[in-house]
Scaffold this motif. Structure first.
Motif, PDB file in Angstrom:
ATOM      1  N   LEU A   7       0.851  -1.181   0.000  1.00 44.84           N
ATOM      2  CA  LEU A   7       0.000   0.000   0.000  1.00 44.84           C
ATOM      3  C   LEU A   7       0.886   1.230   0.000  1.00 44.84           C
ATOM      4  CD1 LEU A   7      -2.668   1.587   0.288  1.00 44.84           C
ATOM      5  CD2 LEU A   7      -2.483   1.234   2.773  1.00 44.84           C
ATOM      6  N   VAL A  35      -9.945  -4.355  -0.935  1.00 44.05           N
ATOM      7  CA  VAL A  35      -8.950  -5.014  -1.784  1.00 44.05           C
ATOM      8  C   VAL A  35      -8.151  -6.006  -0.942  1.00 44.05           C
ATOM      9  CG1 VAL A  35      -6.944  -4.683  -3.272  1.00 44.05           C
ATOM     10  CG2 VAL A  35      -8.733  -2.930  -3.196  1.00 44.05           C
ATOM     11  N   HIS A  39      -6.307  -9.161  -6.217  1.00 39.85           N
ATOM     12  CA  HIS A  39      -7.520  -8.508  -6.711  1.00 39.85           C
ATOM     13  C   HIS A  39      -7.348  -8.182  -8.190  1.00 39.85           C
ATOM     14  CE1 HIS A  39     -10.945  -5.841  -6.948  1.00 39.85           C
ATOM     15  NE2 HIS A  39     -11.262  -6.135  -5.708  1.00 39.85           N
ATOM     16  N   ALA A  69      -7.255   5.871  -6.949  1.00 43.95           N
ATOM     17  CA  ALA A  69      -6.656   4.624  -6.492  1.00 43.95           C
ATOM     18  C   ALA A  69      -6.367   3.757  -7.705  1.00 43.95           C
ATOM     19  CB  ALA A  69      -7.591   3.881  -5.551  1.00 43.95           C
ATOM     20  N   GLU A  70      -5.177   3.162  -7.722  1.00 46.17           N
ATOM     21  CA  GLU A  70      -4.836   2.163  -8.723  1.00 46.17           C
ATOM     22  C   GLU A  70      -4.658   0.852  -7.974  1.00 46.17           C
ATOM     23  OE1 GLU A  70      -1.605   1.397 -12.237  1.00 46.17           O
ATOM     24  OE2 GLU A  70      -0.826   2.014 -10.284  1.00 46.17           O
ATOM     25  N   VAL A  71      -5.433  -0.140  -8.356  1.00 43.69           N
ATOM     26  CA  VAL A  71      -5.370  -1.450  -7.717  1.00 43.69           C
ATOM     27  C   VAL A  71      -4.751  -2.438  -8.692  1.00 43.69           C
ATOM     28  CG1 VAL A  71      -6.725  -3.357  -6.750  1.00 43.69           C
ATOM     29  CG2 VAL A  71      -7.371  -0.975  -6.261  1.00 43.69           C
ATOM     30  N   LYS A  75      -0.515  -4.667  -5.332  1.00 43.50           N
ATOM     31  CA  LYS A  75      -0.204  -3.302  -4.918  1.00 43.50           C
ATOM     32  C   LYS A  75      -1.434  -2.408  -5.046  1.00 43.50           C
ATOM     33  CE  LYS A  75       3.040   0.448  -5.966  1.00 43.50           C
ATOM     34  NZ  LYS A  75       4.133   0.873  -6.852  1.00 43.50           N
ATOM     35  N   VAL A  76      -1.595  -1.503  -4.069  1.00 45.21           N
ATOM     36  CA  VAL A  76      -2.615  -0.462  -4.132  1.00 45.21           C
ATOM     37  C   VAL A  76      -1.884   0.867  -4.004  1.00 45.21           C
ATOM     38  CG1 VAL A  76      -4.653   0.556  -3.046  1.00 45.21           C
ATOM     39  CG2 VAL A  76      -4.386  -1.937  -3.105  1.00 45.21           C
TER      40      VAL A  76
END
Length: 134
Positions: A7, A35, A39, A69-71, A75-76
């Motif tokens: 994160l 998440v 995911h 947000a980029e998931v 990694k977030v």
């Protein structure tokens, strides 16, 4: 990093957080989303609110002032306008900001002033909510 997500929370001013976590729950513009590792990738706009994440049995909180947000599966990345961890929030300052925003709402002379005061109130309330979680 098996079973963990990285994160990262970044603002235009600084990197607020970079930590391996078990779960992230964020305030998406269309609703809160959670998440876990592996995911499906997606992008989301964030609204003002509370982001929480779990590391083991402990849950930590961050006030997010909008952004994206980029998931990814492992990694977030949170690109926030502003962000503060619960332990970094000055409650007295946040309470004063809330009172100023409420006063500005009552005294607003047009829609623009009202919208700005409303956004300031949302930011102050998010900071106070997160600060309570310490």
């Amino acid at each position: 990093m098996a079973g963990k997500l990285l994160l990262e929370i970044v603002t235009p001013v600084r990197k607020v957080l970079s930590e391996e976590v078990d779960m992230v729950v964020a305030p998406g513009e269309l609703g809160e989303f959670g998440v876990l590792v592996n995911h499906i990738p997606f992008l989301s706009k964030l609204k003002i609110g509370e982001l929480r994440f779990k590391v083991g049995a402990s849950t930590r909180y961050v006030a997010i002032m909008g952004g994206y947000a980029e998931v990814l599966p492992d990694k977030v990345t949170i690109l926030a306008t502003a962000a503060e961890e619960a332990t970094d929030i000055d409650v007295i300052r946040a309470q004063a900001a809330k009172e100023r925003a409420e006063r500005r709402l009552r005294e607003a002379k047009d829609r623009v002033e009202f919208a700005r005061a409303q956004a300031a109130l949302q930011r102050a309330l998010a900071r106070l909510k997160v600060a309570e979680r310490r």
